[in-house]
Design an enzyme around this catalytic site. Sequence first.
Site, PDB file in Angstrom:
ATOM      1  N   GLY A  19       0.807  -1.213   0.000  1.00 16.17           N
ATOM      2  CA  GLY A  19       0.000   0.000   0.000  1.00 16.17           C
ATOM      3  C   GLY A  19       0.839   1.261   0.000  1.00 16.17           C
ATOM      4  O   GLY A  19       1.831   1.348   0.729  1.00 16.17           O
ATOM      5  N   SER A  20       0.430   2.232  -0.807  1.00 15.25           N
ATOM      6  CA  SER A  20       1.167   3.491  -0.898  1.00 15.25           C
ATOM      7  C   SER A  20       0.392   4.666  -0.327  1.00 15.25           C
ATOM      8  O   SER A  20       0.666   5.820  -0.653  1.00 15.25           O
ATOM      9  CB  SER A  20       1.509   3.782  -2.367  1.00 15.25           C
ATOM     10  OG  SER A  20       0.313   3.888  -3.143  1.00 15.25           O
ATOM     11  N   GLY A  23      -0.325   5.215   5.536  1.00 17.73           N
ATOM     12  CA  GLY A  23       0.346   4.227   6.368  1.00 17.73           C
ATOM     13  C   GLY A  23       1.572   3.658   5.701  1.00 17.73           C
ATOM     14  O   GLY A  23       2.663   3.598   6.289  1.00 17.73           O
ATOM     15  N   VAL A  87      -1.675  -6.935  -4.821  1.00 23.19           N
ATOM     16  CA  VAL A  87      -1.394  -8.111  -4.004  1.00 23.19           C
ATOM     17  C   VAL A  87      -2.655  -8.971  -3.913  1.00 23.19           C
ATOM     18  O   VAL A  87      -3.729  -8.492  -3.545  1.00 23.19           O
ATOM     19  CB  VAL A  87      -0.927  -7.700  -2.593  1.00 23.19           C
ATOM     20  CG1 VAL A  87      -0.796  -8.930  -1.693  1.00 23.19           C
ATOM     21  CG2 VAL A  87       0.401  -6.956  -2.678  1.00 23.19           C
ATOM     22  N   GLU A 182     -18.881  17.382   2.416  1.00 23.90           N
ATOM     23  CA  GLU A 182     -18.006  18.198   1.571  1.00 23.90           C
ATOM     24  C   GLU A 182     -18.454  18.156   0.113  1.00 23.90           C
ATOM     25  O   GLU A 182     -18.456  19.182  -0.576  1.00 23.90           O
ATOM     26  CB  GLU A 182     -16.565  17.710   1.729  1.00 23.90           C
ATOM     27  CG  GLU A 182     -15.993  18.008   3.118  1.00 23.90           C
ATOM     28  CD  GLU A 182     -14.726  17.228   3.445  1.00 23.90           C
ATOM     29  OE1 GLU A 182     -14.050  17.597   4.414  1.00 23.90           O
ATOM     30  OE2 GLU A 182     -14.434  16.241   2.737  1.00 23.90           O
ATOM     31  N   ALA A 331      -6.481   9.876   8.238  1.00 22.32           N
ATOM     32  CA  ALA A 331      -5.071   9.888   7.840  1.00 22.32           C
ATOM     33  C   ALA A 331      -4.135   9.769   9.036  1.00 22.32           C
ATOM     34  O   ALA A 331      -3.135   9.047   8.976  1.00 22.32           O
ATOM     35  CB  ALA A 331      -4.772  11.165   7.050  1.00 22.32           C
TER      36      ALA A 331
END
Length: 476
Positions: A19-20, A23, A87, A182, A331
């Site tokens: 994962g990019s 985290g 993955v 939003e 986040a």
Amino acid sequence: MSNTIATDPMRRRQVVIIGSGFGGLFAAQRLKKADVDVTLIAKTTHHLFQPMLYQVATGIIAEGEIAPATRVILRDQRNARVLLGEVFDIDLEKQTVSSQLLERTTVTAYDDLIIAAGADQSYFGNDQFAEYAPGMKTIDNALELRGRILGAFEQAELSNDPVEQEMLLTFVVVGAGPTGVEMAGQIAEMSDKTLKGAFRNIDPTKAKVILLDAAPAVLPPFGEKLGNKAKARLEKLGVDVRLGAMVTDIDDDSLTVKYPNGEISTIQSQCKVWSAGVQASGLGKILADQSETELDRAGRVKVGPDLTIPGHDNVYVVGDMMAVDGVPGVAQGAIQGGRYAADAIRAALKGHTPDQRKPFSYFDKGSMATISRFSAVMQVPIPGTKKKFETEGYFAWLGWLMLHLVYIVGFRNRLNTFVNWFFAFSTRGRTQLAVTEQQVYARHALTELSYLERLRLADDERARAKKALEDRNGTA
């Protein structure tokens, strides 16, 4: 086609990160000076600042400003490399990760594994809704929605049927959490300000924006006071907020909604946005099948105090995939979890054992949600107490802007975002209103191609089975 990236006994400790997102990226950066080799595997080429996707969808900023290339971010980190691929398997016994890109399968060995694969949009068992109401989790989603929103105005301009025009100019956002609030606020502002006077056959200011949620409140995590403030601000913008409204069906041009009193109504709308729930990556189930790992209802992994899974103290789960009491799916939770896992690996290099690890402790820096230009809500814990400082309006909006600028990766991206914000909020113009047909329909085309590919594979399998049967009969 496949290849294996194995661990050489003479090489350094191998850390694989899946994962990019926040985290994964922050974990990789934390290991920059560690005596390890880091392999980051991601299904996209970019690091996405997901909280600002709604601004891409409504034409305020460009997608590149919140999605810089991951390998460019890490190019100066000599102990890190990036592999593109999704993955699909984790072998806890062999300590390998299998990923796939097109027809190429790559198997990567690890000594330590950090899983930060994030979460996808949840349709609560109604995955068919995705065709008609895209979520807000990817750049593709945001670009598709931008095309759908602006395309609705264009179609309405071509129509002379008042009923059809009303349907096209009715925008429905499902989910009254931060993303939904939003999104609804920005569609209302864009209709009322940015597009005003730009059409001749329709009046964009007459567009309807409806915000639906099955819950009884707007922004439930922020509490009743701020939730009511947000609701009042949305209604001032002209947004029709309907709470206790459960969506039971969606098709091309409508939604079916059920209310607590049993009433069922239909809303005619071509453009719908889904922001009502999240579902953790399916990698959690792979872990659960191979260990004593438990999952919660959203598919998140119930990790130990050190964010590892039972029986595997070298496998960490962070971000939206982890289920930890008191840690929201934001986040900051991912950033702090990724850094914690990286620090645990660095400590292990110095000889620290798993039982010496201090439990993960989340530092709550507060929550924010923007509603419209000059309006936001903010909730920040007061240190040393159980109370929270709450505010809304202009100063909360400034705080939101400054905080989000800080976490955008890259000085140039921050500068471009600031410039776009300045013009969008001072002139109410938006620079990113270009859309293409591919952005709107590409997902449908890819789905169709995937379906055709499955049919082809099934035909090939039947042909092989038929030939094998004929060979056996011929031999007999």
